[in-house]
Design an enzyme around this catalytic site. Structure first.
Site, PDB file in Angstrom:
ATOM      1  CE  LYS A 200      -3.567   2.467   2.501  1.00 14.47           C
ATOM      2  NZ  LYS A 200      -4.628   2.397   3.523  1.00 14.47           N
ATOM      3  NE  ARG A 210      -5.651   9.704   3.468  1.00 14.49           N
ATOM      4  CZ  ARG A 210      -4.386   9.942   3.175  1.00 14.49           C
ATOM      5  NH1 ARG A 210      -3.963  11.201   3.079  1.00 14.49           N
ATOM      6  NH2 ARG A 210      -3.544   8.952   2.984  1.00 14.49           N
ATOM      7  CE  LYS A 223      -3.490   8.205   6.729  1.00 15.03           C
ATOM      8  NZ  LYS A 223      -4.675   7.322   6.655  1.00 15.03           N
ATOM      9  CD  GLU A 239       5.650  -3.924   3.580  1.00 14.86           C
ATOM     10  OE1 GLU A 239       5.006  -4.849   4.109  1.00 14.86           O
ATOM     11  OE2 GLU A 239       6.032  -2.928   4.211  1.00 14.86           O
ATOM     12  CE  LYS A 254      -6.216   1.865  -0.466  1.00 16.10           C
ATOM     13  NZ  LYS A 254      -6.640   1.816   0.917  1.00 16.10           N
TER      14      LYS A 254
HETATM   15  C1  PBG Z   1      -7.169   3.664   5.633  1.00 16.09           C
HETATM   16  C2  PBG Z   1      -7.589   3.384   4.235  1.00 16.09           C
HETATM   17  C3  PBG Z   1      -7.440   4.277   3.173  1.00 16.09           C
HETATM   18  C4  PBG Z   1      -8.054   3.681   2.081  1.00 16.09           C
HETATM   19  C5  PBG Z   1      -8.542   2.436   2.484  1.00 16.09           C
HETATM   20  N1  PBG Z   1      -8.231   2.257   3.832  1.00 16.09           N
HETATM   21  C6  PBG Z   1      -6.884   5.647   3.135  1.00 16.09           C
HETATM   22  C7  PBG Z   1      -5.563   5.903   3.707  1.00 16.09           C
HETATM   23  O1  PBG Z   1      -4.734   5.027   3.874  1.00 16.09           O
HETATM   24  O2  PBG Z   1      -5.327   7.061   4.014  1.00 16.09           O
HETATM   25  C8  PBG Z   1      -8.161   4.314   0.738  1.00 16.09           C
HETATM   26  C9  PBG Z   1      -9.235   3.815  -0.158  1.00 16.09           C
HETATM   27  C10 PBG Z   1      -9.577   4.728  -1.268  1.00 16.09           C
HETATM   28  O3  PBG Z   1      -8.929   5.766  -1.493  1.00 16.09           O
HETATM   29  O4  PBG Z   1     -10.552   4.424  -1.964  1.00 16.09           O
HETATM   30  N2  PBG Z   1      -6.494   2.704   6.310  1.00 16.09           N
END
Ligand code: PBG
Length: 329
Positions: A200, A210, A223, A239, A254
């Protein structure tokens, strides 16, 4: 064998529809789709997410209706994400471990109505914290790995006990897949699957999500200390290898479309179920361009097919319902 022009003419196979159908190498099916749903408290609520055209946050009663429709259309699974009252958000995100919280309640209600539909819940604290980070912070604002992992185990267990089929840690803490697996196994949840957000990336494509979960206005900092650098590929393989060793049943890459090279490499190297997330920013770019008539709606099927070509087995997409409807016709 002569493989040169003019003996070989690749356009021959492309000339007719029947022939294009015969030689097509990849296919998108409804069975490849996972539909993410944003859940809120209350009754008969349907609140638009401003930055995501046609996407709404739903109260549990309305989420059930959508879950039923998804199941009828042939979508195998949904993924639930909460937007909880700000009064329930704390620095430690403790509400994530409340057995009667919004997500466990939604899981119970949906599994009761449509038991055959797969239900995926997230393991991450960001919708529950006042600071919008995925974990618990030290005094410098750094996310503390091992304390966060303990909280994620509690969150996973609460969701599994409510009936979630798949726990999907999206937090990127080190060692959380192994810890969650152990917690589930120690509590008679050996059959609950883990879909690890293994690679991710720290991405700007998450902005609209968000908004949807209500963490963008409160998010402090970035992050980068836990999500991956978009520049890195070898690290993604590392990972994924660790998460598989820790017991992940499926792995996720992702965001999706800008990271198709990672999907392909992960699929080739490990051969495990490899999922992709067409994230909120990808959705919003496509949906708003379609709304304005700047690109044709067919772009949705094209992009999802590209995920399949890259090696994805299943795809999280906010377009899933629409796509399932059109594939059914
Ligand atoms: C948070 C999370 C995020 C998404 C899924 N779980 C956002 C982030 O990591 O800030 C993003 C999903 C999307 O953008 O559709 N743990």
């Amino acid at each position: 064998m002569n493989r040169n022009f003019p003996t070989t003419r690749l356009r021959r196979n492309r000339k007719s529809l029947f022939s294009r159908n015969l030689v097509r190498e990849n296919k998108l099916a409804i069975e490849d789709l996972i539909y993410p749903i944003f859940v809120i408290d209350g009754e008969n609520q349907k609140v638009a997410v401003k930055s995501m055209p046609s996407v709404h946050r739903l109260s549990v009663d309305n989420a059930i209706k959508v879950a039923v429709e998804a199941h009828k259309l042939g979508i195998p699974a949904i993924a639930l994400f909460p937007n909880i009252e700000s009064s329930l958000r704390t620095a430690d995100g403790l509400e994530a471990t409340n057995p009667n919280g919004l997500i466990p309640s939604a899981v119970r209600a949906i599994k009761k109505e449509v038991p055959e539909l797969g239900v995926i819940t997230d393991a991450a604290l960001d919708p529950y914290t006042t600071h919008g980070q995925d974990g618990i912070l030290d005094s410098n604002g750094y996310v503390i790995n091992d304390i966060t992992v303990a909280a994620l185990c509690d969150q996973s267990q609460v969701c599994a006990d409510a009936g979630a089929d798949i726990i999907a840690p999206s937090d990127m803490m080190d060692g959380r897949v192994g810890a969650i697996r152990k917690r589930l196994d120690d509590n008679q949840r050996t059959d609950v699957q883990i879909l690890s957000y293994a690679a991710k990336y720290a991405s700007n494509y998450y902005g609209p999500f968000r908004d949807a979960v209500g963490s963008s206005s409160t998010l402090r900092g970035d992050k980068y200390s836990y999500q991956m650098d978009p520049a890195n590929r070898n690290e993604a393989i590392h990972e994924v290898a660790l998460d598989i060793a820790e017991g992940a049943d499926m792995v996720m890459i992702k965001p999706g479309m800008p990271y198709l090279d990672i999907i392909r490499q992960v699929k080739d190297e490990f051969g495990l179920p490899t999922f992709a997330y067409q994230v909120s920013g990808e959705y919003t770019m496509l949906a708003s361009a379609i709304e304005n008539g700047w690109v044709d709606k067919k772009i949705i099927l094209e992009t999802l097919l590209c995920f399949k070509r890259a090696g994805a087995d299943a795809i999280f997409s906010y377009f899933a319902l629409d796509v399932a409807r059109s594939l059914n016709n």
